[in-house]
Design an enzyme around this catalytic site. Structure first.
Site, short mmCIF file in Angstrom:
data_model
loop_
_atom_site.label_atom_id
_atom_site.label_comp_id
_atom_site.label_asym_id
_atom_site.label_seq_id
_atom_site.Cartn_x
_atom_site.Cartn_y
_atom_site.Cartn_z
N TRP A 30 -3.25 3.31 -5.45
CA TRP A 30 -4.46 3.85 -6.25
C TRP A 30 -4.50 4.52 -7.45
CZ3 TRP A 30 -2.57 6.54 -1.42
CH2 TRP A 30 -2.19 5.59 -0.37
N GLY A 31 -3.53 4.07 -8.27
CA GLY A 31 -3.71 4.82 -9.49
C GLY A 31 -3.22 6.27 -9.44
N ASP A 62 0.78 -1.29 0.04
CA ASP A 62 -0.13 0.02 0.12
C ASP A 62 0.82 1.44 0.10
OD1 ASP A 62 -2.49 1.35 0.13
OD2 ASP A 62 -3.15 -0.32 1.57
N ASP A 87 -10.14 3.36 -3.46
CA ASP A 87 -10.71 2.08 -3.05
C ASP A 87 -12.02 1.79 -3.26
OD1 ASP A 87 -8.39 1.74 -1.49
OD2 ASP A 87 -9.08 2.01 0.24
#
Ligand SMILES: *[C@@H]1O[C@H](CO)[C@@H](O)[C@H](O)[C@H]1NC(C)=O
Ligand SMILES: *[C@@H]1O[C@H](CO)[C@@H](O)[C@H](O)[C@H]1NC(C)=O
Ligand SMILES: *[C@@H]1O[C@H](CO)[C@@H](O)[C@H](O)[C@H]1NC(C)=O
Ligand SMILES: *[C@@H]1O[C@H](CO)[C@@H](O)[C@H](O)[C@H]1NC(C)=O
Ligand SMILES: *[C@@H]1O[C@H](CO)[C@@H](O)[C@H](O)[C@H]1NC(C)=O
Ligand SMILES: *[C@@H]1O[C@H](CO)[C@@H](O)[C@H](O)[C@H]1NC(C)=O
Ligand SMILES: *[C@@H]1O[C@H](CO)[C@@H](O)[C@H](O)[C@H]1NC(C)=O
Ligand SMILES: *[C@@H]1O[C@H](CO)[C@@H](O)[C@H](O)[C@H]1NC(C)=O
Ligand SMILES: *[C@@H]1O[C@H](CO)[C@@H](O)[C@H](O)[C@H]1NC(C)=O
Ligand SMILES: *[C@@H]1O[C@H](CO)[C@@H](O)[C@H](O)[C@H]1NC(C)=O
Ligand SMILES: *[C@@H]1O[C@H](CO)[C@@H](O)[C@H](O)[C@H]1NC(C)=O
Length: 454
Positions: free
Chosen positions: A243-244, A151, A264
């Site tokens: 998350w792009g 993450d 998300d």
């Protein structure tokens, strides 16, 4: 050469060195289960084992589901081992440590995955891996970990890509974090938006001007962990989760096996449409060894209707995103089990011969290439080793007739005649010439497989 110089030199290698792990690991999208969408932070070994046992008894393992993954919150909150600097599993949640849990998961025939973050803390506030990549990769390998979800919460300030100005000291501190003075934009710029077309081009100032995301700190942080994993005598699939924000589809293929391309997911119809719309513009970045990750499945969660569940799973499968269930498997309805184990859709997602994903061939209500997060592309097609898969998605609140017109579908011949199978139920629709019309209920997606010509 300093470590930073070494890392930067490696990062400049050509794209030909895309990540190809041994034994085909990461070649196809991962199939499995992850704890987060079901339990959030409230996890322990028994929940992972309950999922794994249900996956065996309910047929998911036989259908190809392979990974059982612990998401965030598995470690002690208060820090690393003071002597080894290793992360420590919470002994209440994992009484025999991660090795104990991974052993039980392996004994059931699954691979075991774990979670960390390229920051000072995980998103849940637990110790994370920035500056500890080598010790953590070695620890994960020694624990029998097969998959890492990485993450991007709590990056240290000196790793911000959105510094307004920054002076870096190229030497590394003992923790591996670059010392430097960064004047961050406060609050940090949120470059992410569901409502803006891709590419999003934030006004980065440093370390380079322009939009070369491969050269930025976020990509570098993810490469540092990639190298640490690669140094282990164990194959660990590397799943990027930033998350792009930094166009990971442009550098993910040389860094990991998959990359999240959006913020998300949650179990709502509107969020599923937002992600579907965004990913519909990224299908060219998908192929063997590197996959857009549209986030984990919400099948079984929230208030998704049966039709919405089919659209969610069906289009996720056709987009060749990793398919990770995220629900209490034991509570799945018979309908949802059938959706998740649909053999035609799983075969398309896991095709060993054709790597590319399906792509929209027509938007429908809107003009082609319209970026619209409530009305994504409706007409999709993709090649597979058994024929062409066509999906028609109905965003309206009422049933509509939708037509697969061969002349519009790149993989089909306009005047062809094909044996058509309805993919959800396996109904043989017989030989069809030129077009097939179907009724699609509100929010549902019809999926048709066009096999040999008649
Ligand atoms: C982007 O940065 C990478 C890494 O520094 C470099 O290898 C690549 O050539 C750059 N691409 C462009 C288009 O400048
Ligand atoms: C371990 O988890 C338990 C149960 O959630 C919690 O009460 C405890 O504070 C945790 N211990 C540490 C060291 O994080
Ligand atoms: C590590 O040392 C600190 C400071 O002495 C202490 O507060 C902490 O509890 C120790 N952590 C562990 C996991 O032993
Ligand atoms: C980086 O900063 C830390 C904290 O201020 C300091 O302890 C460390 O010595 C510095 N490292 C270098 C290489 O300057
Ligand atoms: C690497 O792992 C394999 C399989 O577990 C083992 O046979 C081999 O001895 C290991 N090699 C090293 C250098 O540790
Ligand atoms: C990613 O890299 C692999 C391995 O080199 C390659 O087969 C694949 O085509 C690449 N994906 C894309 C979208 O270029
Ligand atoms: C599901 O619907 C109920 C009743 O309308 C609502 O209270 C609940 O918040 C919804 N749950 C989700 C996850 O949307
Ligand atoms: C093709 O059909 C065979 C036989 O039914 C099946 O085993 C395989 O999974 C299918 N592959 C694809 C990509 O549909
Ligand atoms: C999205 O498309 C629908 C259907 O054409 C339209 O009604 C809606 O206004 C569009 N939304 C935006 C934000 O443009
Ligand atoms: C469908 O109904 C919902 C809830 O009433 C509404 O918000 C949405 O705009 C409607 N969508 C369309 C396409 O009419
Ligand atoms: C296939 O099954 C679904 C769900 O059970 C059902 O709603 C639908 O009408 C069926 N479609 C066809 C073409 O038989």
């Amino acid at each position: 050469m300093s470590r930073l110089a070494a890392v930067l030199a490696l990062s400049a290698l050509p794209a030909a060195l895309a990540i190809q792990l041994p034994n085909g690991i990461g070649k196809l999208p991962a199939l499995g289960w992850n704890s987060w969408n079901a339990y959030g932070c409230n996890i322990d070994e028994s929940k992972l084992l309950q999922a794994a046992n249900a996956m065996v008894s309910m047929g998911f393992k036989d259908a190809g589901y392979e990974y059982v993954i612990s998401d965030d919150c598995w470690s002690n909150l208060d820090g690393r081992d003071n002597y080894t600097h290793q992360l420590v599993a919470n002994a209440t949640k994992f009484p025999q440590g991660i090795t104990g849990t991974s052993g039980k998961i392996h004994d059931l025939g699954f691979k075991f995955g774990i979670y960390s973050s390229a920051g000072t803390k995980t998103c849940g506030g637990y110790p994370a891996s920035l500056g500890y990549e080598e010790v953590d990769a070695a620890t994960f390998a020694s624990w029998g970990v097969d998959y890492l979800k990485y993450d991007n919460c709590f990056p240290s300030e000196v790793w911000y890509d959105d510094c307004l100005s920054c002076e870096a000291d190229p030497s590394f501190s003992p923790t591996g974090i670059v010392n430097g003075s960064c004047t961050p934009s406060t609050p940090p710029v949120n470059h992410y938006s569901f409502d803006k077309p891709i590419p999003i081009c934030p006004p980065y100032k440093w370390p380079v001007d322009g939009n070369n995301y491969t050269a930025k700190y976020t990509a570098l942080k993810f490469r540092i962990m990639q190298q640490a994993l690669q140094a282990q005598n164990r194959t660990i699939l590397y799943s990027l989760c930033e998350w792009g924000v930094d166009e990971p589809w442009t550098w993910g293929n040389t860094t990991g096996s998959s990359w999240r391309m959006s913020n998300d997911i949650n179990p709502s119809w509107s969020r599923i449409l937002q992600i579907l719309n965004q990913n519909s513009f990224l299908t060219n970045y998908n192929n063997f060894w590197g996959h857009n990750d549209a986030d984990m499945l919400e099948v079984g969660n929230g208030n998704l209707t049966a039709a919405e569940t089919r659209t969610h799973f069906g289009l996720w499968a056709l987009m060749k995103t990793p398919l990770l269930m995220g629900t209490d498997v034991t509570k799945l309805s018979a309908h949802d089990v059938g959706v998740l184990q649909n053999k035609r859709l799983l075969a398309f997602n896991q095709d060993a011969v054709v790597g590319g994903s399906a792509a929209p061939y027509k938007w429908g209500v809107n003009e082609d290439w319209t970026f619209n997060s409530t009305f994504p592309a409706q007409y999709w097609s993709g090649a597979s080793s058994n024929g062409t898969m066509v999906a028609m998605f109905n965003p309206l609140n009422e049933t509509m007739k939708m037509t697969a017109l061969y002349s519009e579908i790149p993989e089909l011949e306009s005047d062809g005649c094909y044996a058509v199978t309805e993919a959800w139920n396996g109904t043989d629709l017989g030989c069809k010439e030129k077009s097939v019309e179907v009724e699609v209920e509100a929010h549902d997606t019809a999926v048709l497989l066009f096999e040999g010509k008649c």
